[in-house]
Each structure stands twice: as structure tokens, then as C-alpha cells.
Design a protein around this motif. Structure first.
Motif, PDB file in Angstrom:
ATOM      1  N   LEU A  14       7.852   6.551   6.797  1.00 51.72           N
ATOM      2  CA  LEU A  14       6.419   6.804   6.584  1.00 51.72           C
ATOM      3  C   LEU A  14       5.963   6.216   5.252  1.00 51.72           C
ATOM      4  N   ILE A  15       6.791   6.330   4.227  1.00 51.12           N
ATOM      5  CA  ILE A  15       6.456   5.738   2.928  1.00 51.12           C
ATOM      6  C   ILE A  15       6.352   4.219   3.058  1.00 51.12           C
ATOM      7  N   LEU A  16       7.355   3.613   3.700  1.00 49.91           N
ATOM      8  CA  LEU A  16       7.355   2.155   3.871  1.00 49.91           C
ATOM      9  C   LEU A  16       6.173   1.669   4.698  1.00 49.91           C
ATOM     10  N   ALA A  17       5.680   2.504   5.614  1.00 51.20           N
ATOM     11  CA  ALA A  17       4.539   2.137   6.446  1.00 51.20           C
ATOM     12  C   ALA A  17       3.214   2.327   5.709  1.00 51.20           C
ATOM     13  N   GLY A  18       3.290   2.782   4.445  1.00 53.43           N
ATOM     14  CA  GLY A  18       2.066   2.975   3.673  1.00 53.43           C
ATOM     15  C   GLY A  18       1.316   4.230   4.052  1.00 53.43           C
TER      16      GLY A  18
END
Length: 74
Positions: A14-18
Motif C-alpha cells: 500500500l505504501i509503494l502504491a502511494g
């Protein structure tokens, strides 16, 4: 928006997906693109839940685990 996940891999995805930020253990090596920033305030507390079947909490292995969780919570 708020989200709870029981998978650190999902939080990192979720972090990597912004999709926002997440709380991760400081000793976990993050994947490329995720940066761990120490959080001093507010104090972070870990919550743990134990769901058991009725009458099963007296089984020795489960009783041991529950006692360890309770000691750690104090």
C-alpha cells in the motif's frame, strides 16, 4: 481513510502504491521504495488479540501463549 492489515507485506504494498503511510517494525528491512522514519511521538503501542474457542484456554500450549501475551502487556 484508515486501514488495518495483519500482513506487513500488504502494508508495504500500500505504501509503494502511494496509498499513504504505515507503521512498520524498525528492525524490518524495507523493500526498495519504502523508507523507515523513526517515530518518537505519539508513543506507539502494539495490540494483540487472541481468539479462542470456548473452553480451550485451559489447554497447556494455549495457556502458555496467553500467559506470555499477558505478561508482555504489563
Amino acid at each position: 481513510m484508515r486501514h488495518e492489515a495483519d500482513s506487513l507485506d500488504l502494508v508495504e504494498d500500500l505504501i509503494l502504491a502511494g496509498m499513504g503511510v504505515g507503521l512498520l517494525p524498525a528492525d524490518r528491512k524495507p523493500p526498495p521504495g519504502v523508507v523507515i522514519i523513526p517515530l518518537d511521538e505519539p508513543e506507539v503501542r502494539l495490540r494483540a488479540y487472541a481468539h479462542t474457542r470456548k473452553g480451550r484456554t485451559m489447554r497447556p500450549p494455549l495457556r502458555y501463549v496467553l500467559a506470555r501475551l499477558e505478561r508482555g502487556a504489563r
